[in-house]
Scaffold this motif. Sequence first.
Motif: not given
Length: 233
Positions: A171-185
Amino acid sequence: MSRVRDYSPLDTPVRSALDGAHSRFRVTHGNVAGYQRDVAPFIAHPLLMADDDWADLAALGGPGVTLPLIELENPTPPSGWRLVSQFGLVQMTGELFATAPEPDATRLGRSDVPDILDLVARTKPGPFLDRTIELGTYLGIRRDGRLIAMAGERMHPAGWTEISAVCTDPDFRGEGLATRLMRAVGAGIVARGETPFLHASAANVGAIRLYTQLGFDLRKESVMTIVETPRDA
């Protein structure tokens, strides 16, 4: 005269992690080692498995247990075993991966495991067990209390940390959340003086394309062989 490539901990990431940063999770039987069963399913094994090695693996895993084996040179298991599946795997390294903190991310802990398992069940980023959270730092983003995205650390071969469990609620794909979390990790990994790396299914061309755009380079291709131990072991 051909030159033999220098050994890297990434050549055998499971064994390197279990020999070092993850030694507290290690269980061993003969030439085969693995993580405690509720932590991770990964196995350090000889590339060419002899009969004694298969027996050690059966004893380590127990009866009727599914186990992933990476780069197995003789992928046909002995009688009584079941070959579940085989698929291509890529290993990518992130020397050029741009990391950054994520203000919306929170560190996930034991109390978050039920929500993590629910998200994993819906998004299927790979195996995540009751104690996988202990392998390293896992970060998540919540909306109205609901865990909608996460990423974390898995294997820790010397000098490297694997980014894993990258997933986002559909429901929340397309917002770049995974990329942002990858960068934070990744920021946490780099702060320790280590380098991020990751694994992906060779068939997941979309993810591989994204990782390449983010600065990850293909290091090697291999084959994952999934086997089931004899049920009467």
